[in-house]
Design a protein around this motif. Structure first.
Motif, mmCIF file in Angstrom:
data_model
loop_
_atom_site.group_PDB
_atom_site.id
_atom_site.type_symbol
_atom_site.label_atom_id
_atom_site.label_comp_id
_atom_site.label_asym_id
_atom_site.label_seq_id
_atom_site.Cartn_x
_atom_site.Cartn_y
_atom_site.Cartn_z
ATOM 1 N N LEU A 192 -17.359 48.946 2.103
ATOM 2 C CA LEU A 192 -18.301 49.684 2.942
ATOM 3 C C LEU A 192 -19.685 49.058 2.829
ATOM 4 O O LEU A 192 -20.348 49.168 1.791
ATOM 5 C CB LEU A 192 -18.356 51.153 2.504
ATOM 6 N N ASN A 193 -20.126 48.427 3.897
ATOM 7 C CA ASN A 193 -21.466 47.837 3.889
ATOM 8 C C ASN A 193 -22.547 48.909 3.821
ATOM 9 O O ASN A 193 -23.685 48.641 3.431
ATOM 10 C CB ASN A 193 -21.666 46.980 5.128
ATOM 11 N N GLU A 194 -22.182 50.128 4.240
ATOM 12 C CA GLU A 194 -23.150 51.229 4.269
ATOM 13 C C GLU A 194 -23.303 51.899 2.905
ATOM 14 O O GLU A 194 -24.081 52.843 2.765
ATOM 15 C CB GLU A 194 -22.709 52.279 5.294
ATOM 16 N N ALA A 195 -22.569 51.413 1.911
ATOM 17 C CA ALA A 195 -22.529 52.083 0.612
ATOM 18 C C ALA A 195 -23.433 51.407 -0.415
ATOM 19 O O ALA A 195 -23.583 50.190 -0.440
ATOM 20 C CB ALA A 195 -21.100 52.124 0.075
ATOM 21 N N SER A 196 -24.028 52.231 -1.262
ATOM 22 C CA SER A 196 -24.710 51.744 -2.451
ATOM 23 C C SER A 196 -23.964 52.307 -3.662
ATOM 24 O O SER A 196 -23.124 53.197 -3.530
ATOM 25 C CB SER A 196 -26.182 52.176 -2.458
ATOM 26 N N VAL A 197 -24.267 51.778 -4.827
ATOM 27 C CA VAL A 197 -23.532 52.138 -6.047
ATOM 28 C C VAL A 197 -24.473 52.812 -7.035
ATOM 29 O O VAL A 197 -25.605 52.351 -7.238
ATOM 30 C CB VAL A 197 -22.893 50.895 -6.690
ATOM 31 N N LEU A 198 -23.994 53.897 -7.630
ATOM 32 C CA LEU A 198 -24.736 54.588 -8.688
ATOM 33 C C LEU A 198 -23.883 54.585 -9.953
ATOM 34 O O LEU A 198 -22.829 55.219 -9.999
ATOM 35 C CB LEU A 198 -25.055 56.027 -8.278
ATOM 36 N N ALA A 221 -7.108 50.821 3.663
ATOM 37 C CA ALA A 221 -7.875 50.302 4.794
ATOM 38 C C ALA A 221 -8.066 51.377 5.860
ATOM 39 O O ALA A 221 -9.146 51.488 6.456
ATOM 40 C CB ALA A 221 -7.172 49.083 5.386
ATOM 41 N N LEU A 222 -7.036 52.183 6.121
ATOM 42 C CA LEU A 222 -7.152 53.291 7.071
ATOM 43 C C LEU A 222 -8.226 54.276 6.630
ATOM 44 O O LEU A 222 -9.050 54.723 7.431
ATOM 45 C CB LEU A 222 -5.815 54.035 7.197
ATOM 46 N N PHE A 223 -8.195 54.620 5.350
ATOM 47 C CA PHE A 223 -9.167 55.562 4.826
ATOM 48 C C PHE A 223 -10.582 54.993 4.906
ATOM 49 O O PHE A 223 -11.522 55.693 5.308
ATOM 50 C CB PHE A 223 -8.827 55.914 3.375
ATOM 51 N N ALA A 224 -10.741 53.731 4.534
ATOM 52 C CA ALA A 224 -12.067 53.112 4.593
ATOM 53 C C ALA A 224 -12.603 53.130 6.019
ATOM 54 O O ALA A 224 -13.794 53.370 6.245
ATOM 55 C CB ALA A 224 -12.005 51.681 4.058
ATOM 56 N N GLU A 225 -11.737 52.895 6.992
ATOM 57 C CA GLU A 225 -12.166 52.927 8.386
ATOM 58 C C GLU A 225 -12.547 54.341 8.802
ATOM 59 O O GLU A 225 -13.492 54.541 9.587
ATOM 60 C CB GLU A 225 -11.055 52.390 9.284
ATOM 61 N N ALA A 226 -11.829 55.336 8.280
ATOM 62 C CA ALA A 226 -12.186 56.730 8.571
ATOM 63 C C ALA A 226 -13.570 57.057 8.018
ATOM 64 O O ALA A 226 -14.362 57.755 8.664
ATOM 65 C CB ALA A 226 -11.136 57.673 7.987
ATOM 66 N N VAL A 227 -13.869 56.562 6.816
ATOM 67 C CA VAL A 227 -15.195 56.780 6.235
ATOM 68 C C VAL A 227 -16.261 56.092 7.083
ATOM 69 O O VAL A 227 -17.323 56.674 7.356
ATOM 70 C CB VAL A 227 -15.249 56.280 4.780
ATOM 71 N N ARG A 228 -15.987 54.864 7.517
ATOM 72 C CA ARG A 228 -16.962 54.155 8.366
ATOM 73 C C ARG A 228 -17.236 54.949 9.638
ATOM 74 O O ARG A 228 -18.382 55.053 10.083
ATOM 75 C CB ARG A 228 -16.435 52.770 8.725
ATOM 76 N N GLY A 229 -16.183 55.496 10.253
ATOM 77 C CA GLY A 229 -16.372 56.293 11.457
ATOM 78 C C GLY A 229 -17.203 57.530 11.195
ATOM 79 O O GLY A 229 -18.041 57.916 12.013
#
Length: 210
Positions: free
Chosen positions: A180-186, A154-162
């Motif tokens: 991550l709502n900002e993420a798409s999948v390939l 969760a800490l890491f995911a929040e760092a990515v969001r930031g």
């Protein structure tokens, strides 16, 4: 705005093509999550994008000095403390402030501990904290949550969001849902290379002996 553009890329592992005809782009403020079965070529693709091995075909376009790559190794100096490790990487990338990285990855209480005394999960958090001191806008990450517990994920995911909120971008190979709502999948499965017998590309290693 596209920060990373890949066109017609083909990559190989051990001299054998593993992915071909791969094209995608990564925009500022967005993340792209790579999926596919083990062995499909996720790590090979990321290593190629990071410049650690040549491609077989295609083009990769991004601004110079814009990528930070984090793979399976945490990249730590075992005799240095947590603070000293981050300070070392900050000096490599000519950045200054390591305090946000210590705070974001919950390392303040460990900052005087030498890296060799950390647990696997703590080492991973410190290795990921390096990303926050690089100043690089494009993060390329290979299974970044290995050894992390739920709270640390969760800490890491929040760092990515930031990072994304600040105009950065991230390319992540992971089987974990980071929320991550900002993420798409390939999914890389459709780009799996054909064998030479199937009409696919001949590997560079093989060509050297023809």
């Amino acid at each position: 705005m596209s920060m990373l553009s890949v066109e017609g890329l083909a990559v190989s592992r051990g001299g054998l093509p593993v992915l071909e005809n791969l094209s995608f782009s990564l925009d500022a403020g967005h993340a792209l999550v790579l999926r596919g079965p083990n062995g499909v070529g996720k790590t090979t693709l990321l290593r190629t994008l990071a410049g650690l091995q040549p491609s077989l075909a295609g083009t990769v376009s991004m601004p110079p000095e814009s990528m930070a790559y984090a793979a399976h190794s945490d990249g730590l100096k075992s005799t240095l403390t947590v603070r000293e490790n981050l300070g070392f990487w900050a000096s490599v990338y000519a950045t200054n402030d390591i305090e946000p990285a210590l705070e974001r990855m919950n390392l303040q209480s460990l900052e005087t501990r030498p890296a060799h005394s950390l647990s696997a999960g703590q080492k991973r958090r410190l290795g990921l904290a390096r990303l926050l001191v690089t100043g690089r806008p494009i993060w390329v990450l290979d299974e970044p949550t290995v050894s992390l517990d739920t709270a640390s994920v969760a800490l890491f995911a929040e760092a990515v969001r930031g990072h994304l909120a600040g105009g950065g971008a991230a390319l992540i190979a992971t089987h974990i849902d980071l929320g991550l709502n900002e993420a798409s999948v390939l999914d890389l499965t459709p780009f799996k290379a054909k064998t030479p017998e199937e009409g696919g590309m001949q590997g560079a290693f093989d060509e050297a002996f023809l």
